[in-house]
Design an enzyme around this catalytic site. Sequence first.
Site, PDB file in Angstrom:
ATOM      1  N   ARG A   1       0.756  -1.288  -0.130  1.00  0.00           N
ATOM      2  CA  ARG A   1       0.033  -0.072   0.061  1.00  0.00           C
ATOM      3  C   ARG A   1       0.740   1.220   0.224  1.00  0.00           C
ATOM      4  NH1 ARG A   1      -5.540   0.804   3.193  1.00  0.00           N
ATOM      5  NH2 ARG A   1      -6.277  -0.289   1.305  1.00  0.00           N
TER       6      ARG A   1
ATOM      7  N   HIS B   1      -6.745   1.640  -7.178  1.00  0.00           N
ATOM      8  CA  HIS B   1      -7.082   0.381  -5.871  1.00  0.00           C
ATOM      9  C   HIS B   1      -7.609  -0.793  -6.651  1.00  0.00           C
ATOM     10  CE1 HIS B   1      -7.493  -1.208  -2.166  1.00  0.00           C
ATOM     11  NE2 HIS B   1      -8.456  -0.498  -1.670  1.00  0.00           N
TER      12      HIS B   1
ATOM     13  N   GLN C   1      -9.511  -3.985  -4.756  1.00  0.00           N
ATOM     14  CA  GLN C   1     -10.716  -3.409  -4.410  1.00  0.00           C
ATOM     15  C   GLN C   1     -11.768  -3.550  -5.563  1.00  0.00           C
ATOM     16  OE1 GLN C   1     -12.006  -2.137  -1.314  1.00  0.00           O
ATOM     17  NE2 GLN C   1     -13.847  -2.528  -2.183  1.00  0.00           N
TER      18      GLN C   1
ATOM     19  N   ASP D   1     -17.333   6.944  -2.249  1.00  0.00           N
ATOM     20  CA  ASP D   1     -16.226   6.784  -1.580  1.00  0.00           C
ATOM     21  C   ASP D   1     -15.871   8.100  -0.825  1.00  0.00           C
ATOM     22  OD1 ASP D   1     -13.647   5.725  -0.439  1.00  0.00           O
ATOM     23  OD2 ASP D   1     -12.611   5.788  -2.290  1.00  0.00           O
TER      24      ASP D   1
ATOM     25  N   CYS E   1     -16.235   1.174  -0.850  1.00  0.00           N
ATOM     26  CA  CYS E   1     -15.127   0.224  -0.509  1.00  0.00           C
ATOM     27  C   CYS E   1     -14.864   0.247   1.041  1.00  0.00           C
ATOM     28  CB  CYS E   1     -14.007   0.440  -1.271  1.00  0.00           C
ATOM     29  SG  CYS E   1     -13.503   2.228  -0.892  1.00  0.00           S
TER      30      CYS E   1
ATOM     31  N   ARG F   1     -13.100  -9.241  -0.880  1.00  0.00           N
ATOM     32  CA  ARG F   1     -11.345  -8.893  -0.799  1.00  0.00           C
ATOM     33  C   ARG F   1     -10.631 -10.009  -0.646  1.00  0.00           C
ATOM     34  NH1 ARG F   1     -10.030  -3.564   0.046  1.00  0.00           N
ATOM     35  NH2 ARG F   1      -7.676  -4.463  -0.498  1.00  0.00           N
TER      36      ARG F   1
END
Length: 313
Positions: free
Chosen positions: A111, A138, A141, A229, A268, A296
Amino acid sequence: MTAAPRHFLDICDFDSATLNGIIARARAMKNARRDWPKGRREPGEPLRGRMLALIFSRPSTRTRVSFEVGMRQLGGETLVLSSNDMQLGRGETIADTARVLSRYCDAIMIRAAHHANLTELAAAATVPVINGLTDLTHPCQVMADVMTLEEHEGPLKDQTVAWVGDGNNVTASWIHAVGRLGGRLRIGCPSEFRPSPEVLAWAGEVGADVMVTESPEEAVSGAGCVITDAWVSMHDTDGERRHNLLKPYQVNRRLMSAAARDARFMHCLPAHRGEEVTDEVMDGPASLILDEAENRLHIQKSILLHCLNADGR
Ligand code: CP
Ligand code: NVA
């Protein structure tokens, strides 16, 4: 000559057959373990003896836990590393870090604060590198999101999906997904927070059906799924400005009623309840947020099998 590692950096790097194969295997593994305890290992432990390093330059709940649990279910092991606690935080280069970790570990998930850190790591590593979020994308995701939407509504190519709010890293991966797998993406965002010109240009090049409007109502019109988001992502520094400009883009009951009948809602997570989305929508019958979070785990196991060439293909 050793073969190049099978990285998972971005959805746009793969063809539809590979992406659909990863999703199909995730679905099969999920279905097979419905009544199993969470810690039970997969038959044959396909990643037994493999070590996955997880590097975090930003906080995480889902990404960390789902990769840790997923790797254990596959029979492998994990090391969790915070970039601040590594020599990376004192200026050791990303490339040297990649070369060293490649001698200890069989794969690296990162990350990263900056997308360039991910690509630099991948260029120097001799083991697969997986993108666990950057400021630009991402992909894990959105693979989980596509899997989730398809479980409920069928193939993405037949769906109209609305993205409302900030045109951010998750939006960019959604654009990549629609470009590779089909479907229609309608993005409602202020002109200040449109997706990057590069990702929109890519969408144009591959003929992706992506439309951007400043009107949240126009974006959701006819959409079978509405996604939003956080207004302020981990890399953003202009929180107050974002709150002011993004206020009209809140996903609430009124906006959901402008979408298709029985439209689904996705996020997410983590969510900022009362900001980008109301409790009523988060906790309502249309919400798929917990399926997304669960998926996930399943999709990343399938991505790990792909990257570690343990998928028989
Ligand atoms: N959605 C997601 O990546 O969550 P975390 O930041 O908790 O990993
Ligand atoms: N866009 C958000 C996603 C968090 C999982 C961020 O980058 O902070």
